[in-house]
Design an enzyme around this catalytic site. Structure first.
Site, PDB file in Angstrom:
ATOM      1  CE  LYS A 110      -4.562   0.914   0.653  1.00 21.84           C
ATOM      2  NZ  LYS A 110      -5.721   0.039   0.495  1.00 21.84           N
TER       3      LYS A 110
HETATM    4  P1  NAD Z   1     -13.032   7.830  -2.085  1.00 18.35           P
HETATM    5  O1  NAD Z   1     -11.918   8.787  -2.150  1.00 18.35           O
HETATM    6  O2  NAD Z   1     -13.758   7.487  -3.346  1.00 18.35           O
HETATM    7  O3  NAD Z   1     -14.115   8.337  -1.012  1.00 18.35           O
HETATM    8  C1  NAD Z   1     -13.759   8.681   0.292  1.00 18.35           C
HETATM    9  C2  NAD Z   1     -14.974   9.238   1.004  1.00 18.35           C
HETATM   10  O4  NAD Z   1     -14.636   9.437   2.380  1.00 18.35           O
HETATM   11  C3  NAD Z   1     -15.436  10.595   0.461  1.00 18.35           C
HETATM   12  O5  NAD Z   1     -16.847  10.618   0.412  1.00 18.35           O
HETATM   13  C4  NAD Z   1     -14.930  11.569   1.527  1.00 18.35           C
HETATM   14  O6  NAD Z   1     -15.700  12.764   1.622  1.00 18.35           O
HETATM   15  C5  NAD Z   1     -15.088  10.724   2.783  1.00 18.35           C
HETATM   16  N1  NAD Z   1     -14.296  11.236   3.898  1.00 18.35           N
HETATM   17  C6  NAD Z   1     -13.006  11.659   3.887  1.00 18.35           C
HETATM   18  N2  NAD Z   1     -12.671  12.112   5.110  1.00 18.35           N
HETATM   19  C7  NAD Z   1     -13.752  11.964   5.897  1.00 18.35           C
HETATM   20  C8  NAD Z   1     -14.035  12.242   7.255  1.00 18.35           C
HETATM   21  N3  NAD Z   1     -13.101  12.775   8.041  1.00 18.35           N
HETATM   22  N4  NAD Z   1     -15.274  11.957   7.744  1.00 18.35           N
HETATM   23  C9  NAD Z   1     -16.212  11.424   6.948  1.00 18.35           C
HETATM   24  N5  NAD Z   1     -16.014  11.123   5.649  1.00 18.35           N
HETATM   25  C10 NAD Z   1     -14.796  11.393   5.129  1.00 18.35           C
HETATM   26  O7  NAD Z   1     -12.429   6.516  -1.396  1.00 18.35           O
HETATM   27  P2  NAD Z   1     -12.921   5.011  -1.543  1.00 18.35           P
HETATM   28  O8  NAD Z   1     -12.158   4.387  -2.651  1.00 18.35           O
HETATM   29  O9  NAD Z   1     -14.404   4.945  -1.532  1.00 18.35           O
HETATM   30  O10 NAD Z   1     -12.337   4.362  -0.198  1.00 18.35           O
HETATM   31  C11 NAD Z   1     -13.037   4.466   1.042  1.00 18.35           C
HETATM   32  C12 NAD Z   1     -12.499   3.426   2.009  1.00 18.35           C
HETATM   33  O11 NAD Z   1     -12.647   2.124   1.446  1.00 18.35           O
HETATM   34  C13 NAD Z   1     -11.018   3.557   2.344  1.00 18.35           C
HETATM   35  O12 NAD Z   1     -10.802   3.166   3.680  1.00 18.35           O
HETATM   36  C14 NAD Z   1     -10.368   2.561   1.405  1.00 18.35           C
HETATM   37  O13 NAD Z   1      -9.110   2.111   1.866  1.00 18.35           O
HETATM   38  C15 NAD Z   1     -11.404   1.455   1.408  1.00 18.35           C
HETATM   39  N6  NAD Z   1     -11.334   0.560   0.246  1.00 18.35           N
HETATM   40  C16 NAD Z   1     -11.469   1.053  -1.019  1.00 18.35           C
HETATM   41  C17 NAD Z   1     -11.418   0.173  -2.092  1.00 18.35           C
HETATM   42  C18 NAD Z   1     -11.632   0.625  -3.513  1.00 18.35           C
HETATM   43  O14 NAD Z   1     -11.714  -0.234  -4.404  1.00 18.35           O
HETATM   44  N7  NAD Z   1     -11.761   1.922  -3.802  1.00 18.35           N
HETATM   45  C19 NAD Z   1     -11.225  -1.202  -1.864  1.00 18.35           C
HETATM   46  C20 NAD Z   1     -11.121  -1.658  -0.561  1.00 18.35           C
HETATM   47  C21 NAD Z   1     -11.189  -0.758   0.497  1.00 18.35           C
END
Ligand code: NAD
Length: 425
Positions: A110
């Site tokens: 990561k």
């Molecule tokens: P993203 O950037 O698309 O979305 C992130 C969201 O979190 C946004 O809506 C943002 O406004 C919100 N956010 C940020 N700071 C915040 C706070 N302090 N309080 C509340 N909301 C807040 O990211 P994503 O890809 O959807 O990833 C979200 C989570 O899922 C992360 O932990 C990531 O590691 C995990 N994840 C993502 C994937 C993937 O395929 N994208 C896969 C596995 C896990």
């Protein structure tokens, strides 16, 4: 007397404690425990980028490669002010367990850059991404380490990474490298359905939990933190199950409607509002601190880590927390939740649909095939359900919770590999 509140454990402390708990419970071979306690490689690169105003800024990028016993390192790249070496370590270690639990031929990695991407123009972000890729050089590669999207990174950025990496290779075999990164746009070697893979996997695991509990998701009220890739798609698939979204919190604020928020309407609104949910006309604004204590059946944290800790776990009313995000609950928060009878689908199971989709994309690129979405989603569903069932089985065998059980299944697979292979020399 004044009470001094302790700082909650951070993600790296959490992942180490989770590993320790599971390793002790399963009686992990002590030598293999030593190997898995360390990260293999930690790459930190400082690289210059010219900004739109002509000034040069030096950025710091991280890539931590935890373990590759099962295959190339795999894991996302995050652009966020909270990215540092310990965050990258924690997230890389979670990827090792996640890939192993899903039965994939990958290890865990990561990384990311400590920036707030909203402060940079699109062309600056493109130059930052390309220069970061160049600085990582052959530390990444289709059979070495394969990045993917994470918080604040998207398919377009993955296309920039693929293009930059391929440009460094000889023209005669550039196309053999397109799977250096997954989560690319469909027109550039991406997989149909990769965009929704994580959110879909979250809902497949919630449905598997409901089946195990002999209940239905129809009419269940749920709340979602984060309305990015994972939160949006999870909400859309929850709607298909008849569940009712009553509150969403993102970085811009918290919205609430006890009669339900339509996920698609909210998505349409957010897409015209810089991705933010605040100001959605069919909901009230709430104080952020009230979000996790809302009355609901299911809570889906899908934003950042360390959101549920000993400071707020006691107030949680949900009966199930489905960890769309990585590391949203720290171990002290989890102890309180378990004591209160809250079920948890741990991140390494719940959000594994993303890396499973990435694996399909990698296979597709490797073999020169183009898969269609109708084939992708059932394959993904089958894998998540298989992992869910193996976690239920391990929980019953070891009389433990789902997190320990998921870790045990994941670690056993790696332990077996080390036992079969031995340690060089
Ligand atoms: P993203 O950037 O698309 O979305 C992130 C969201 O979190 C946004 O809506 C943002 O406004 C919100 N956010 C940020 N700071 C915040 C706070 N302090 N309080 C509340 N909301 C807040 O990211 P994503 O890809 O959807 O990833 C979200 C989570 O899922 C992360 O932990 C990531 O590691 C995990 N994840 C993502 C994937 C993937 O395929 N994208 C896969 C596995 C896990």
């Amino acid at each position: 007397m004044e009470t001094v509140s302790k700082k909650p454990k951070d993600m790296y402390e959490s992942v180490k404690e989770q590993f320790e708990n599971a390793a002790n419970l399963m009686g992990l071979n002590s030598n293999i425990k030593k190997i898995l306690s360390a990260t293999n490689n930690e790459i930190i690169v400082n690289f210059p980028v010219r900004l739109d105003n002509g000034e040069v800024e030096v950025f710091t990028g991280y890539r931590v490669q935890h373990n590759n016993a099962l295959g190339p390192y795999k894991g996302g790249l995050r652009y966020h002010p909270s990215v540092d070496i310990n965050a990258a370590r924690a997230l890389a270690i979670w990827m090792t367990w996640k890939c192993s639990l899903a039965g994939l031929p990958y290890g865990g990695g990561k990384g990311g850059i400590q920036i707030d991407p909203s402060k940079f123009s699109k062309s600056e972000l493109e130059r930052i991404t390309r220069r970061f890729t160049y600085a990582l050089g052959d530390n990444i590669g289709p059979d070495i380490d394969i990045p993917a999207p994470d918080v604040n990174t998207n398919s377009e950025m993955m296309a920039w990474i693929a293009d930059t990496y391929m440009a460094t290779k000889s023209p005669s075999n550039r196309n053999a490298f397109s799977h250096v990164v997954t989560g690319k746009p469909v027109g550039s070697g991406g997989l149909e359905g990769r965009d929704r893979a994580t959110g879909y996997g979250v809902v497949v695991s919630i449905q598997a939990w409901a089946d195990w509990k002999k209940t239905s998701l129809d009419g269940k009220k749920y709340i979602v933190q984060g309305y990015g890739n994972v939160g949006q798609w999870a909400s859309i698939f929850m709607k298909e199950k008849g569940a009712i979204l009553i509150s969403v919190q993102d970085a811009s604020g918290t919205i609430y409607n006890e009669n339900g928020i339509d996920p698609e309407e909210l998505l349409e609104f957010a897409s015209k509002n810089n991705g933010n949910v605040n100001g959605f006309p069919k909901a009230l604004e709430l104080k952020s601190s009230t979000f996790f204590s809302l009355e609901c059946d299911i809570c889906i944290p899908a934003a950042l880590g360390n959101q549920i800790t000993e400071n707020n776990a006691e107030n949680i009313k949900a009966k199930l927390i489905a960890e769309g995000a990585n590391g949203p609950i720290n171990p002290d928060g989890e102890s309180i939740l378990l004591r209160n009878g809250v079920d948890i689908i741990p991140d390494i199971l719940c959000n594994s649909g993303g890396v499973i989709g990435s694996y399909f994309e990698w296979l597709q690129n490797k073999s020169g095939e183009l898969w269609i979405i109708d084939d992708v989603m059932p394959k993904l569903e089958k894998k998540v359900i298989h992992s869910f069932n193996s976690v239920v089985e391990a929980a019953s065998e070891y009389h433990t919770d789902f997190r320990n059980a998921a870790y045990i299944v994941a670690i056993k697979r790696i332990e077996k590999t080390y036992i079969q292979r031995g340690v060089f020399p």
